[in-house]
Enzyme design. Structure first.
Site, short mmCIF file in Angstrom:
data_model
loop_
_atom_site.label_atom_id
_atom_site.label_comp_id
_atom_site.label_asym_id
_atom_site.label_seq_id
_atom_site.Cartn_x
_atom_site.Cartn_y
_atom_site.Cartn_z
CE LYS A 33 50.52 40.13 31.06
NZ LYS A 33 51.90 40.63 30.74
CE1 TYR A 34 49.27 44.88 39.67
CE2 TYR A 34 49.75 45.86 37.92
CZ TYR A 34 49.39 45.98 39.04
OH TYR A 34 48.48 47.25 39.12
CG LEU A 35 46.36 39.89 35.70
CD1 LEU A 35 45.34 38.29 36.51
CD2 LEU A 35 46.56 39.23 35.16
CG HIS A 42 40.10 39.32 45.34
ND1 HIS A 42 41.40 38.99 45.89
CD2 HIS A 42 39.01 38.43 46.28
CE1 HIS A 42 41.15 38.21 46.61
NE2 HIS A 42 40.04 37.54 47.09
CG ASN A 62 43.59 33.39 52.70
OD1 ASN A 62 44.76 33.23 52.56
ND2 ASN A 62 42.46 33.90 52.45
NE ARG A 92 43.83 33.86 57.46
CZ ARG A 92 42.70 34.08 56.56
NH1 ARG A 92 41.26 34.99 56.54
NH2 ARG A 92 43.48 35.43 55.25
P1 ADP Z 1 48.13 38.49 50.09
O1 ADP Z 1 48.68 36.83 50.42
O2 ADP Z 1 49.74 39.57 50.89
O3 ADP Z 1 47.22 39.16 51.35
P2 ADP Z 1 47.38 37.96 47.63
O4 ADP Z 1 48.07 36.88 46.22
O5 ADP Z 1 47.03 37.16 48.58
O6 ADP Z 1 48.24 38.28 48.77
O7 ADP Z 1 46.99 39.26 46.61
C1 ADP Z 1 46.42 40.45 47.23
C2 ADP Z 1 45.83 41.44 46.11
O8 ADP Z 1 47.26 41.70 45.24
C3 ADP Z 1 45.07 40.98 45.12
O9 ADP Z 1 43.78 40.12 45.48
C4 ADP Z 1 44.90 41.55 43.73
O10 ADP Z 1 44.47 43.24 44.36
C5 ADP Z 1 46.55 41.55 43.74
N1 ADP Z 1 47.47 41.24 43.10
C6 ADP Z 1 47.96 40.00 43.15
N2 ADP Z 1 48.28 39.27 42.86
C7 ADP Z 1 48.24 40.21 41.37
C8 ADP Z 1 48.66 40.22 39.86
N3 ADP Z 1 49.36 39.04 39.31
N4 ADP Z 1 48.36 41.21 39.31
C9 ADP Z 1 47.70 42.50 39.89
N5 ADP Z 1 47.68 41.90 40.85
C10 ADP Z 1 47.69 41.45 41.71
#
Ligand code: ADP
Length: 449
Positions: A201-203, A208, A289, A291
């Site tokens: 789901k895209y929030l 973060h 993560n 690390r």
């Molecule tokens: P990466 O490993 O490429 O960094 P992440 O899963 O950690 O990917 O997500 C990085 C960023 O992408 C998040 O901090 C957020 O800004 C955005 N993001 C990731 N998942 C979602 C989601 N389901 N809805 C909205 N934004 C998202």
């Protein structure tokens, strides 16, 4: 304790690790590419070994050369820093196979968390709330359409092997999904050599918020609070702070407890970060993560715990010297990532730094490996430093940040310093009133200055 540690990285993080080692009486071995022969991490280390030509694939990712460097210098442990080989399970395996200690979690944990589908399943099982989405991977457009209908639009197609914001595509409606699915897959294949994707789901307006954990080999797991990294550009963090302006002590304690319980169940070792999106009072796991993170200093500033020192101690089999009760959060810390980039177009700007002046004073920390006359090479990421400030309150931290940014001089290359000076004066930033989409819309001109 180890006598000698090899640092398999470059730039500010190599220096950061070197500093922790020296304070522990450990000798350091730097590795470097031909392009980095004059780099600060090489100059300061006790020994250094050139591991290959400029391109990372031939030097900082060159596993045989790095293992040989450890062998000939007699290093007993390798610290991978972040990026490069830090989340490469094969590297961790090879290091151990050579009777060298990998300063980090086990290869199995790296492998599990590196596959975001497996990671989501594992943490969900361990009691951590996740973003609603597909049950595992999604193999076809047809399947994607079915899942998206169930979870509701907008949806995000994400790469299982993802990192650095790559292989991620939004579909606002059903009409966008086929294209998003195919582009995410192609991007994932070319960036990671793996086209497995999943749906989430895209929030629309989350923050973060990530929780720092630390676990030793004696069964002790402690959380060190959260970092708010909502100010992002292209899913990449730009400005980070701790504590988050959006959560209070009881929410912190509750999510911290959930995370610690899960980490214990998973048998995780070392430092790790559980990343969440936080919206309407709910946490949703996105990834872990395995690390040290770029933004770890903000946690160090408010807890006064040296995370690199603890990583090294844990790898050497020591117990954590504190319990959860001993961890006290004092003050407010902010970090700005300073890149050699045009502050408007974000085009990297390698070149020679002709003049450099570091800010100082109470509560100011600069983690950087540059100096006057240093040539920023074009081969690596453009981060040239992190400015971190600590204040007793968030407001004091912001005032201090503005003051320190104003003192800093980097001439000869363009940097993102002007962007940070603008951000620190912005009312939304001052009020802590932002989500993960705020910075992009600010840069697009649709937010007030
Ligand atoms: P990466 O490993 O490429 O960094 P992440 O899963 O950690 O990917 O997500 C990085 C960023 O992408 C998040 O901090 C957020 O800004 C955005 N993001 C990731 N998942 C979602 C989601 N389901 N809805 C909205 N934004 C998202």
């Amino acid at each position: 304790m180890f006598q000698k540690v090899l640092i398999a990285n470059r730039g500010e993080i190599a220096l950061r690790i070197h500093r922790a080692c020296k304070e522990m009486g450990i000798s350091t071995v730097a590795i470097h590419s031909e392009a980095d022969a004059d780099a600060m991490h090489v100059r300061l280390a006790d020994e250094s070994v050139c591991v290959g030509p400029a391109p990372s694939a031939k030097s900082y990712l060159n596993i045989p050369a790095i293992i040989t460097a450890a062998d000939i210098t007699g290093a007993e442990a390798i610290h991978p820093g972040y990026g490069f080989l830090s989340e490469n399970a094969k590297f961790a395996d090879i290091v151990q196979a050579h009777n060298i200690t990998f300063i980090g979690p086990t290869a199995d944990h790296i492998r599990m968390m590196g596959d975001k589908i497996a990671a989501k399943e594992a943490v969900k099982e361990a009691g951590i709330p996740v973003v609603p989405g597909s049950d595992g991977g999604v193999g076809s457009v047809k399947e994607a359409l079915k899942v998206a209908k169930e979870i509701g639009y907008p949806v995000l197609v994400k790469a299982a092997a993802g990192g650095g914001g790559r292989g991620m595509k939004v579909a606002k409606t059903e009409a966008d999904l086929e294209n998003a699915f195919k582009t995410a897959r192609t991007e994932a294949k070319s960036a990671f050599g793996d086209d497995a994707v999943y749906l989430e789901k895209y929030l629309g307006k989350p923050r973060h918020i990530e929780v720092q954990v630390i676990a030793d080999s004696h069964g002790n797991v402690v959380h060190l609070g959260e970092r708010d990294c909502s100010l992002q550009r292209r899913h990449q963090k730009v400005f980070e702070e701790a504590p988050s302006p959006a959560i209070n002590a009881s929410t912190r304690a509750s999510i911290g407890k959930t995370v610690c319980t899960a980490i214990k169940k998973l048998g995780y070792l070392g430092v790790g970060t559980i990343e969440f999106l936080y919206e309407d009072g709910e946490f949703y796991f996105i990834e872990m993560n395995t690390r040290l993170q770029v933004e770890h200093p903000v946690t160090e500033m408010i807890t006064r715990i040296d995370l690199v020192r603890e990583q090294i101690r844990i790898a050497a089999g020591c117990k954590l010297p504190f319990t959860q009760k001993d961890v006290k959060f004092t003050g407010h810390a902010i970090e700005c990532r300073i890149n050699a980039e045009n502050p408007e177009t974000f085009v990297p700007c390698p070149g020679t730094i002709t003049d450099f002046h570091a800010p100082g004073g109470l509560g100011v920390r600069l983690d950087s490996a540059v100096y006057s006359g240093y040539r920023v090479p074009p081969h690596y990421d453009s981060l040239i430093g992190k400015l971190i400030v600590l204040g007793q309150t968030r407001n004091e931290a912001l005032m201090r940040l503005r003051r320190a940014l104003g003192e800093m001089v980097v001439s000869g290359v363009e940097t993102t310093l002007p962007l940070h000076l603008r951000l620190v004066d912005n009312p939304d930033v001052q009020n802590g009133d932002y989500d993960i989409h705020w910075l992009e819309s600010y840069l697009a001109g649709s937010r007030k200055e």
